[in-house]
Design a protein around this motif. Structure first.
Motif, mmCIF file in Angstrom:
data_model
loop_
_atom_site.group_PDB
_atom_site.id
_atom_site.type_symbol
_atom_site.label_atom_id
_atom_site.label_comp_id
_atom_site.label_asym_id
_atom_site.label_seq_id
_atom_site.Cartn_x
_atom_site.Cartn_y
_atom_site.Cartn_z
ATOM 1 N N ARG A 20 -30.733 28.502 -87.967
ATOM 2 C CA ARG A 20 -31.547 29.718 -88.234
ATOM 3 C C ARG A 20 -33.107 28.997 -88.292
ATOM 4 N N GLY A 21 -33.382 28.055 -89.006
ATOM 5 C CA GLY A 21 -34.634 27.393 -89.073
ATOM 6 C C GLY A 21 -34.979 26.877 -87.762
ATOM 7 N N GLY A 22 -34.351 26.493 -86.759
ATOM 8 C CA GLY A 22 -34.405 25.725 -85.530
ATOM 9 C C GLY A 22 -34.782 26.811 -84.487
ATOM 10 N N ILE A 23 -34.268 28.144 -84.720
ATOM 11 C CA ILE A 23 -34.505 29.172 -83.865
ATOM 12 C C ILE A 23 -36.019 29.812 -84.177
ATOM 13 N N TYR A 24 -36.471 29.622 -85.460
ATOM 14 C CA TYR A 24 -37.776 30.101 -85.837
ATOM 15 C C TYR A 24 -38.831 29.055 -85.044
ATOM 16 N N VAL A 25 -38.325 27.956 -85.344
ATOM 17 C CA VAL A 25 -39.249 26.894 -84.954
ATOM 18 C C VAL A 25 -39.508 26.886 -83.454
ATOM 19 N N GLY A 26 -38.305 26.751 -82.697
ATOM 20 C CA GLY A 26 -38.177 27.061 -81.437
ATOM 21 C C GLY A 26 -39.055 28.246 -80.879
ATOM 22 N N MET A 27 -38.930 29.391 -81.474
ATOM 23 C CA MET A 27 -39.878 30.848 -81.060
ATOM 24 C C MET A 27 -41.331 30.226 -81.124
ATOM 25 N N PHE A 28 -41.596 29.630 -82.288
ATOM 26 C CA PHE A 28 -42.940 29.366 -82.689
ATOM 27 C C PHE A 28 -43.560 28.174 -81.869
ATOM 28 N N LEU A 41 -46.320 26.611 -88.637
ATOM 29 C CA LEU A 41 -45.078 26.235 -88.338
ATOM 30 C C LEU A 41 -44.122 25.682 -89.178
ATOM 31 N N ALA A 42 -44.734 24.646 -90.021
ATOM 32 C CA ALA A 42 -43.848 24.232 -91.377
ATOM 33 C C ALA A 42 -43.318 25.379 -92.077
ATOM 34 N N ASN A 43 -44.336 26.308 -92.213
ATOM 35 C CA ASN A 43 -44.052 27.283 -93.124
ATOM 36 C C ASN A 43 -42.962 28.282 -92.443
ATOM 37 N N ALA A 44 -42.996 28.393 -91.214
ATOM 38 C CA ALA A 44 -41.749 28.825 -90.467
ATOM 39 C C ALA A 44 -40.638 28.238 -90.808
ATOM 40 N N ASP A 52 -51.499 19.814 -77.715
ATOM 41 C CA ASP A 52 -52.462 19.122 -77.310
ATOM 42 C C ASP A 52 -51.778 17.855 -76.431
ATOM 43 N N SER A 53 -50.643 17.390 -76.712
ATOM 44 C CA SER A 53 -50.192 16.282 -75.955
ATOM 45 C C SER A 53 -48.589 16.568 -76.313
ATOM 46 N N TRP A 54 -47.852 15.778 -75.331
ATOM 47 C CA TRP A 54 -46.380 15.802 -75.232
ATOM 48 C C TRP A 54 -46.027 15.264 -76.860
ATOM 49 N N TRP A 55 -46.616 14.550 -77.391
ATOM 50 C CA TRP A 55 -46.403 14.232 -78.734
ATOM 51 C C TRP A 55 -46.099 15.283 -79.696
ATOM 52 N N SER A 56 -47.057 16.373 -79.465
ATOM 53 C CA SER A 56 -46.865 17.324 -80.278
ATOM 54 C C SER A 56 -45.348 18.130 -80.354
ATOM 55 N N LEU A 57 -44.631 17.833 -79.428
ATOM 56 C CA LEU A 57 -43.380 18.418 -79.141
ATOM 57 C C LEU A 57 -42.370 17.704 -80.255
ATOM 58 N N LEU A 58 -42.950 16.555 -80.842
ATOM 59 C CA LEU A 58 -42.319 15.812 -82.179
ATOM 60 C C LEU A 58 -42.310 16.843 -83.326
ATOM 61 N N ALA A 59 -43.164 17.697 -83.298
ATOM 62 C CA ALA A 59 -43.167 18.714 -84.314
ATOM 63 C C ALA A 59 -41.881 19.377 -84.712
ATOM 64 N N VAL A 60 -41.107 19.659 -83.541
ATOM 65 C CA VAL A 60 -39.837 20.331 -83.550
ATOM 66 C C VAL A 60 -38.907 19.510 -84.503
ATOM 67 N N PRO A 61 -38.662 17.971 -84.083
ATOM 68 C CA PRO A 61 -37.777 17.357 -84.912
ATOM 69 C C PRO A 61 -38.216 17.158 -86.453
ATOM 70 N N ALA A 62 -39.761 17.157 -86.476
ATOM 71 C CA ALA A 62 -40.161 17.029 -87.869
ATOM 72 C C ALA A 62 -40.043 18.411 -88.728
ATOM 73 N N SER A 63 -39.816 19.332 -88.028
ATOM 74 C CA SER A 63 -39.531 20.684 -88.698
ATOM 75 C C SER A 63 -38.115 20.614 -89.288
ATOM 76 N N VAL A 64 -37.388 19.911 -88.527
ATOM 77 C CA VAL A 64 -35.893 19.813 -89.106
ATOM 78 C C VAL A 64 -35.899 19.202 -90.404
ATOM 79 N N PHE A 65 -36.801 18.230 -90.736
ATOM 80 C CA PHE A 65 -36.816 17.543 -92.002
ATOM 81 C C PHE A 65 -37.036 18.502 -93.052
ATOM 82 N N ILE A 66 -38.141 19.300 -92.656
ATOM 83 C CA ILE A 66 -38.677 20.749 -93.475
ATOM 84 C C ILE A 66 -37.278 21.488 -93.826
ATOM 85 N N ALA A 67 -36.507 22.017 -92.821
ATOM 86 C CA ALA A 67 -35.529 22.843 -92.881
ATOM 87 C C ALA A 67 -34.510 22.132 -93.781
#
Lengths: 317, 265
Positions: free
Chosen positions: B128-136, B78-81, B147-162
């Motif tokens: 554009r990055g957000g679209i990839y992350v969303g799909m993923f 996901l981070a790679n995407a 595994d948990s609702w926490w994991s949805l935090l991966a989305v905003p985290a990906s924003v920092f990568i982007a």
């Protein structure tokens, strides 16, 4: 109501240096509201560089420049908001359609979408491109692309439109279409600043112009004033069969004292004179008989050749 | 928030918004291209997560927790995407607009400044990055990897990568001269993907290699996304975020300086 003689651009000792090369070497000029002002000169004379400095996309290296009474160094965005620019290479957005090129560009000026669409439609009408509205830019001919660039430059209702060689590279028909549009703009009272190396263009469009050569202004005035000041009333063009360049230069030396200045060109010799009949008589007296002799009124081209004539000689060497 | 400061923020952001609008209009006809980039990451997830994952089974992390290899690898992909989406958008597309299509030359004749252009490109890359992350993330959810609702935090985290990689991509775009330069970029990106902690914990590498990994921006992205999606929080995440934000700010600032130097000539 615009003020009488309101000055839009003021330059004093304006300079631009690129490394060791000084492209603009201290030029002075003022452009007034409502006039069509031209920069005439050969390639590399410093015209485009001067345009870029006025357009606030190039920082002067010296001297003083004011556009709309503001300093380009600190007020670039505010100045550019009131300028319309048609660059030499158009810089149209090739990923957008003709219509989008105008509406998107309007966005850069902060023009609201609805207003932008109305304005875009109106301008496409003005440059006669309405039928091509949905086409990709690359499908347009050179003349159409230039007209689109002109329409784009008008999207913000600019106080001054800057055109860098507006008809270079266009075929004669396309040139006339562009001239027609520019003439119409002029009649609407839009202030125009253009560069060109076409004398006929300058003569047709410009109220006032400066001639640039090697980064300096070597003459300025209205087309008429320039002709009156720098060349004689008439020009006699002499051709000597198939003779050219060196052979002509040889003949030209024998013409000393006939008329005013003598300018040998690759295919003909120009004799500047106030009286063509006198010149013809003088030639006859020296038994110099050209194969053809054409007598015409002096034009800006003659001014240009007279002022920068040596450039041609250097080119031959 | 006073009216004045709201007006100021708006005046600051509006120009970059019109750059964003331009990209939106330009890509409206090419959405397939944008979306296809996301599919690539999904293929990676299948290949490594399910392919390799089915053979590896569960693994034990350095701190002792046991998880399936697929849930270990998925956040890294996901981070790679997020990285690829923004890096390609800002580097290759910006390079093309800058050097080939001369789009910015036209834009700078308007009130827009190089900083507005750079910022507009960052917004667009984020989308554009957000679209990839969303799909993923949707795919991860469908395969039961969240595994948990926490994991949805991966989305905003990906924003920092982007953000970080759009800054890096913009800067690279101003340095590149020809297309072959992109091969170098891709080589580095691939090395980061392989060794940035995607497939194994950093602790598995020999000591001398570990500092190199710590410098990799992707490593910090992976740590952040993985920690969040596994619900495994650590104070190091603050460092990860700061590192990514610093790269974003430095990259964008540097890129607009380079654009100004190249275009205000």
């Amino acid at each position: 109501m615009p003020l009488e003689n309101e000055i839009l651009v003021r330059a004093r000792d304006l300079r631009k240096r690129y490394g060791d090369h000084e492209a603009v070497r201290g030029v002075d000029f003022e452009i007034q509201r409502g006039e069509a002002f031209g920069f005439l000169g050969a390639n590399g004379a410093g015209k485009s560089t001067t345009m870029r400095m006025i357009g606030c996309v190039s920082e002067p290296s010296g001297g003083h420049l004011e556009v709309f009474d503001r300093d380009p160094h600190t007020d670039g965005p505010a100045i550019r908001a009131r300028l319309g620019v048609v660059p030499q290479d158009n810089t149209l957005d090739t990923m957008l359609t003709v219509f989008e090129n105008l509406t998107v560009y309007a966005g850069y000026f902060g023009i609201k979408r609805k207003e932008a669409r109305a304005k875009a439609a109106e301008l496409l009408e003005f440059v006669q491109l309405t039928a091509r509205s949905g086409d990709q830019v690359n499908d347009l001919s050179g003349g159409m692309q230039r007209r689109l660039a002109i329409a784009r430059s008008l999207i913000n209702a600019p106080d001054l439109v800057i055109l860098d060689e507006p008809t270079t590279g266009l075929d004669p028909q396309a040139r006339h279409l562009v001239w027609e549009r520019l003439f119409q703009l002029k009649q609407q009272g839009v202030s125009i600043l253009l560069t060109t190396h076409y004398m006929d263009e300058a003569e047709q469009l410009c109220d006032r112009l400066v001639v640039m050569d090697e980064g300096r202004i070597i003459a300025q005035g209205s087309p008429r004033e320039l002709i009156d000041t720098y060349v004689t009333k008439e020009v006699v063009e002499l051709r000597f069969g198939g003779k050219h360049t060196t052979a002509l230069a040889e003949i030209a030396r024998g013409l000393d004292g006939i008329g005013g200045q003598i300018e040998p060109l690759p295919d003909r010799i120009l004799v500047y004179t106030d009286d063509a009949d006198d010149t013809a008589a003088a030639l006859e007296a020296r038994e110099i008989r050209p194969t053809s002799m054409l007598d015409r009124r002096a034009t800006l081209e003659d001014v240009f050749l007279r002022l920068t004539g040596r450039a041609l000689v250097e080119d031959e060497a | 928030m006073s009216v004045i400061s709201y007006g100021l923020v708006r005046a600051r952001l509006e120009p970059s918004g019109s750059m964003l609008a331009r990209n939106w209009v330009a890509m409206r006809r090419a959405w397939v291209l944008v979306v296809s980039g996301g599919v690539e990451s999904l293929l990676f997830l299948f290949a490594f997560g399910f392919g390799v994952g089915s053979m590896v089974g569960d693994i034990t992390l350095p701190d002792g927790t046991v998880i399936s290899y697929t849930s270990y690898v998925a956040p890294a992909i996901l981070a790679n995407a997020a990285m690829m989406g923004t890096l390609l958008e800002t580097s290759i597309n910006v390079f093309a607009k800058f050097k080939w299509m001369k789009v910015y030359d036209g834009i700078l004749n308007t009130p827009m400044r190089p900083g507005d252009v750079a910022l507009g490109e960052v917004w667009w890359a984020l989308i554009r990055g957000g679209i990839y992350v969303g799909m993923f993330v949707i795919a991860m959810g469908a395969f039961g990897l969240l595994d948990s609702w926490w994991s949805l935090l991966a989305v905003p985290a990906s924003v920092f990568i982007a953000l970080a990689f759009s800054g890096i991509g913009l800067t690279l775009a101003t340095f590149f001269r020809e297309w072959t330069d992109f091969d170098w970029m891709m080589a580095v990106v691939f090395a980061m993907f392989l060794f940035g902690g995607t497939f194994t914990p950093v602790e598995a590498y020999p000591g001398f290699a570990q500092p190199i990994v710590y410098v990799m921006p992707l490593y910090h992205g992976i740590e952040l996304v993985r920690g969040l999606s596994l619900g495994d929080f650590s104070p190091m995440m603050v460092v990860n975020v700061l590192y990514l934000v610093a790269l974003a700010v430095a990259g964008t600032w540097f890129a607009q300086r380079r654009l100004a130097k190249a275009l205000y000539k």
